[in-house]
Motif scaffolding. Structure first.
Motif, PDB file in Angstrom:
ATOM      1  N   TYR A  63     -15.135 -10.195  -7.875  1.00 15.43           N
ATOM      2  CA  TYR A  63     -14.513 -11.528  -8.100  1.00 15.43           C
ATOM      3  C   TYR A  63     -15.366 -12.680  -8.645  1.00 15.43           C
ATOM      4  N   PRO A  64     -16.698 -12.889  -7.926  1.00 16.22           N
ATOM      5  CA  PRO A  64     -17.661 -13.705  -8.856  1.00 16.22           C
ATOM      6  C   PRO A  64     -17.954 -13.577 -10.190  1.00 16.22           C
ATOM      7  N   PHE A  65     -17.725 -12.337 -10.752  1.00 14.91           N
ATOM      8  CA  PHE A  65     -17.848 -12.046 -11.980  1.00 14.91           C
ATOM      9  C   PHE A  65     -16.669 -12.335 -12.766  1.00 14.91           C
ATOM     10  N   THR A  66     -15.755 -12.769 -12.411  1.00 13.12           N
ATOM     11  CA  THR A  66     -14.572 -12.813 -13.083  1.00 13.12           C
ATOM     12  C   THR A  66     -14.658 -13.992 -14.154  1.00 13.12           C
ATOM     13  N   ASN A  67     -14.011 -14.218 -15.108  1.00 15.80           N
ATOM     14  CA  ASN A  67     -13.872 -15.120 -16.227  1.00 15.80           C
ATOM     15  C   ASN A  67     -13.041 -16.388 -15.764  1.00 15.80           C
ATOM     16  N   SER A  68     -11.957 -15.904 -15.286  1.00 13.81           N
ATOM     17  CA  SER A  68     -11.061 -17.052 -14.867  1.00 13.81           C
ATOM     18  C   SER A  68     -11.356 -17.822 -13.475  1.00 13.81           C
ATOM     19  N   GLN A  69     -10.975 -18.896 -13.290  1.00 14.07           N
ATOM     20  CA  GLN A  69     -11.327 -19.461 -11.834  1.00 14.07           C
ATOM     21  C   GLN A  69     -10.286 -18.969 -10.605  1.00 14.07           C
ATOM     22  N   ALA A  70      -9.099 -18.542 -11.057  1.00 14.44           N
ATOM     23  CA  ALA A  70      -8.243 -18.028 -10.165  1.00 14.44           C
ATOM     24  C   ALA A  70      -7.056 -17.106 -10.977  1.00 14.44           C
ATOM     25  N   GLY A  71      -6.506 -16.253  -9.988  1.00 18.93           N
ATOM     26  CA  GLY A  71      -5.471 -15.333 -10.869  1.00 18.93           C
ATOM     27  C   GLY A  71      -4.715 -14.722  -9.630  1.00 18.93           C
ATOM     28  N   VAL A  72      -3.555 -14.322 -10.139  1.00 18.42           N
ATOM     29  CA  VAL A  72      -2.600 -13.867  -8.958  1.00 18.42           C
ATOM     30  C   VAL A  72      -2.068 -12.325  -9.699  1.00 18.42           C
ATOM     31  N   SER A  73      -1.743 -11.215  -8.937  1.00 21.04           N
ATOM     32  CA  SER A  73      -1.093 -10.233  -9.514  1.00 21.04           C
ATOM     33  C   SER A  73      -0.075  -9.466  -8.465  1.00 21.04           C
ATOM     34  N   LEU A  74       0.922  -8.937  -9.143  1.00 17.31           N
ATOM     35  CA  LEU A  74       1.922  -8.331  -8.314  1.00 17.31           C
ATOM     36  C   LEU A  74       2.083  -6.760  -8.717  1.00 17.31           C
ATOM     37  N   CYS A  75       2.117  -5.923  -7.982  1.00 11.60           N
ATOM     38  CA  CYS A  75       1.818  -4.523  -8.087  1.00 11.60           C
ATOM     39  C   CYS A  75       3.152  -3.872  -7.561  1.00 11.60           C
ATOM     40  N   TYR A  76       3.636  -3.024  -8.223  1.00 14.02           N
ATOM     41  CA  TYR A  76       4.964  -1.866  -7.563  1.00 14.02           C
ATOM     42  C   TYR A  76       4.626  -0.737  -7.866  1.00 14.02           C
ATOM     43  N   THR A  77       4.734   0.248  -6.967  1.00 18.72           N
ATOM     44  CA  THR A  77       4.564   1.469  -6.857  1.00 18.72           C
ATOM     45  C   THR A  77       5.965   2.184  -6.359  1.00 18.72           C
ATOM     46  N   PRO A  78       6.563   2.953  -6.974  1.00 13.87           N
ATOM     47  CA  PRO A  78       7.671   3.756  -6.265  1.00 13.87           C
ATOM     48  C   PRO A  78       7.122   4.959  -5.936  1.00 13.87           C
ATOM     49  N   TRP A  79       7.602   5.575  -4.771  1.00 10.33           N
ATOM     50  CA  TRP A  79       7.137   6.747  -3.876  1.00 10.33           C
ATOM     51  C   TRP A  79       8.115   7.427  -3.640  1.00 10.33           C
ATOM     52  N   LEU A  80       8.008   8.938  -3.954  1.00  8.97           N
ATOM     53  CA  LEU A  80       9.009   9.948  -3.864  1.00  8.97           C
ATOM     54  C   LEU A  80      10.161   9.849  -4.583  1.00  8.97           C
ATOM     55  N   ARG A  81      10.142   9.179  -5.714  1.00  6.91           N
ATOM     56  CA  ARG A  81      11.182   8.709  -6.514  1.00  6.91           C
ATOM     57  C   ARG A  81      12.167   9.833  -6.970  1.00  6.91           C
ATOM     58  N   LYS A  82      11.496  11.220  -6.943  1.00  5.95           N
ATOM     59  CA  LYS A  82      12.478  12.300  -7.382  1.00  5.95           C
ATOM     60  C   LYS A  82      13.212  12.550  -6.081  1.00  5.95           C
ATOM     61  N   LEU A  83      12.886  12.373  -5.172  1.00  3.31           N
ATOM     62  CA  LEU A  83      13.869  12.711  -3.877  1.00  3.31           C
ATOM     63  C   LEU A  83      14.712  11.221  -3.293  1.00  3.31           C
ATOM     64  N   VAL A  84      14.247  10.327  -3.336  1.00  7.93           N
ATOM     65  CA  VAL A  84      14.905   9.179  -2.819  1.00  7.93           C
ATOM     66  C   VAL A  84      14.417   7.842  -3.557  1.00  7.93           C
ATOM     67  N   SER A  85      15.222   6.948  -3.405  1.00  7.63           N
ATOM     68  CA  SER A  85      15.188   5.433  -4.343  1.00  7.63           C
ATOM     69  C   SER A  85      14.709   4.574  -3.550  1.00  7.63           C
ATOM     70  N   ASP A  86      14.664   4.473  -2.222  1.00  7.05           N
ATOM     71  CA  ASP A  86      14.121   3.235  -1.655  1.00  7.05           C
ATOM     72  C   ASP A  86      12.814   3.197  -0.811  1.00  7.05           C
ATOM     73  N   ILE A  87      11.931   4.163  -1.440  1.00  5.70           N
ATOM     74  CA  ILE A  87      10.480   4.126  -0.607  1.00  5.70           C
ATOM     75  C   ILE A  87       9.777   3.539  -1.743  1.00  5.70           C
ATOM     76  N   ASP A  88       8.769   2.722  -1.423  1.00  7.44           N
ATOM     77  CA  ASP A  88       8.090   1.971  -2.447  1.00  7.44           C
ATOM     78  C   ASP A  88       6.830   1.169  -1.740  1.00  7.44           C
ATOM     79  N   LEU A  89       5.933   0.878  -2.535  1.00  6.52           N
ATOM     80  CA  LEU A  89       4.828   0.110  -2.153  1.00  6.52           C
ATOM     81  C   LEU A  89       4.531  -1.075  -3.039  1.00  6.52           C
ATOM     82  N   ALA A  90       4.483  -2.402  -2.361  1.00  2.32           N
ATOM     83  CA  ALA A  90       4.379  -3.573  -3.154  1.00  2.32           C
ATOM     84  C   ALA A  90       3.052  -4.321  -2.705  1.00  2.32           C
ATOM     85  N   ASN A  91       2.435  -4.868  -3.578  1.00  2.00           N
ATOM     86  CA  ASN A  91       1.205  -5.547  -3.287  1.00  2.00           C
ATOM     87  C   ASN A  91       0.849  -6.891  -4.005  1.00  2.00           C
ATOM     88  N   LEU A  92       0.685  -7.850  -3.247  1.00  2.00           N
ATOM     89  CA  LEU A  92       0.434  -9.176  -4.012  1.00  2.00           C
ATOM     90  C   LEU A  92      -0.917  -9.562  -3.743  1.00  2.00           C
TER      91      LEU A  92
END
Length: 394
Positions: A63-92
């Protein structure tokens, strides 16, 4: 834990002691959350940090090498989507640079296991098991080219699928230590950016779901990475990166070891001694081993010796094409030995960056069966606080 031991006994015995992964609790901590690294074979320990908000998972000391002073990201990862529709991982994830040399960062990870119908007496009740982790890091440049970071993490895992009074949510605390080196080196007539990284994560307590009667190791991991960014011209560049990972968790003594030691004259595939194996496993001291002792033991305890220790190293390699810091194409490959988990897959992805935000996507193509992310599209949306300030004229 007993159910997990019995399941591993059946799996290992059925495959003649060949399949022998390293077992941990809270496996969601090992899932790569972001799409940039996810498109490069799950590689991110030493990748170019200048435009990436998601260093918190891979290597917070970037992080000390980043250009910006601050940042935020939101990540979404579906899980076992071939079998079910309500298992997932979210990261802020978010970070803030205190000055040119230090930064604070944090993330919240939530892994939902969907809805489960539980039987409570004569009625059915819907419950929602989940795992969650909150972490904070402080990173600082120790020189113009080298930085380090330390962090703390709280882990909460509620996997109760029924109303058994003997089961409780698990809690654990852990710490991270990471380092990063970045400098330009001459390759031919070009000045290329070299990155080297190390991240020891989830060094902490065990987790228990039965009030402390049995305890499981959390996925303590050692990650080492290298990256080289090669400029092509004023607008184009190409980077290649690689990571190697080793779970610093002792290998669980196997059912075959138990049979050879206790019942050498019996068929190792005979599962009628499962209850004896559970008692023998407790006598080996595996369950009572401290996390720190487990870290040191994890480098020399594989039943197959040094050859099996090498199998426990899983790695990834990835490449990224960058056009004018605005458009990105990525690809990679991730490998885990078939006897230690068998996660093998190719990844592809792309990214688009504006002053205010960036959008990244990743797609996984498994080369081994039963990968829960096979043919899954993942997304990451990131915001640059400097760009937002420019829009509002502040």
């Amino acid at each position: 834990m007993a159910a997990g031991v019995i399941l591993s006994v059946q799996t290992i015995s059925a495959q003649k002691e060949i399949f022998n992964p390293v077992y941990t609790g809270v496996t969601s901590l090992s899932i790569a959350p972001d799409s940039r690294a996810g498109a490069m074979g799950d590689v991110g320990c030493a990748t170019d940090p200048y435009m990436d908000n998601n260093n918190q998972y891979w290597n917070p000391s970037k992080y000390p090498f980043t250009n910006s002073q601050a940042g935020v990201s939101l990540c979404y990862t579906p899980w076992l989507r071939k079998l079910v529709s309500d298992i997932d991982l979210a990261n802020l994830t978010g970070f803030y640079k205190l000055d040119d040399y230090s930064a604070l960062s944090a993330s919240l990870t939530y892994f939902s296991l969907g809805e489960v119908i539980a039987i409570n007496g004569s009625s059915q009740v819907i419950i929602r098991p989940y795992e969650m982790a909150i972490d904070f890091d402080y990173s600082r440049k120790l020189s113009e080219n080298f930085s380090a970071a330390v962090g703390m993490r709280f882990i909460y895992s509620d996997l109760q699928y029924n109303y058994d009074d003997d089961l409780f949510p698990g809690k654990a605390f852990s710490a991270d230590i990471s380092m990063f080196y970045s400098n330009y080196i001459g390759v031919g007539r070009r000045d290329c950016l070299l990155g080297l990284g190390l991240n020891a994560s989830n060094i902490g307590s065990k987790i228990s779901y039965d009030g402390g009667q049995t305890n499981e190791f959390i996925p303590t991991n050692l990650r080492i990475g290298a990256s080289l960014t090669i400029p092509i011209d004023e607008y184009n560049s190409f980077a290649i990166s690689a990571d190697a990972n080793k779970l610093m968790v002792p290998t669980r003594p196997t059912y075959n070891q138990f049979m050879q030691e206790v019942y050498p004259d019996e068929d190792p595939g005979d599962l009628s001694f499962t209850s004896d194996y559970v008692q023998w496993l407790a006598s080996t001291g595996y369950n009572e081993m401290s996390p720190i002792a487990g870290i040191f033991k994890s480098f020399s305890d594989a039943p197959g010796g040094f050859e099996e220790e090498l199998r426990e190293i899983y790695w990834g390699i990835g490449a990224e094409y960058n056009y004018n810091d605005q458009f990105f194409l990525r690809g990679g490959y991730h490998y885990e030995n078939e006897y230690k988990g068998n996660r093998k897959y190719f990844t592809v992805g792309a990214g688009f960056r504006m002053n205010v935000f960036s959008l990244d996507a990743a797609y996984l193509i498994s080369t081994a069966q039963s990968n829960p992310l096979d043919q899954t599209l993942r997304f990451t949306l990131s915001f640059d606080m400097d760009g937002i300030k420019q829009i509002f004229g502040r």
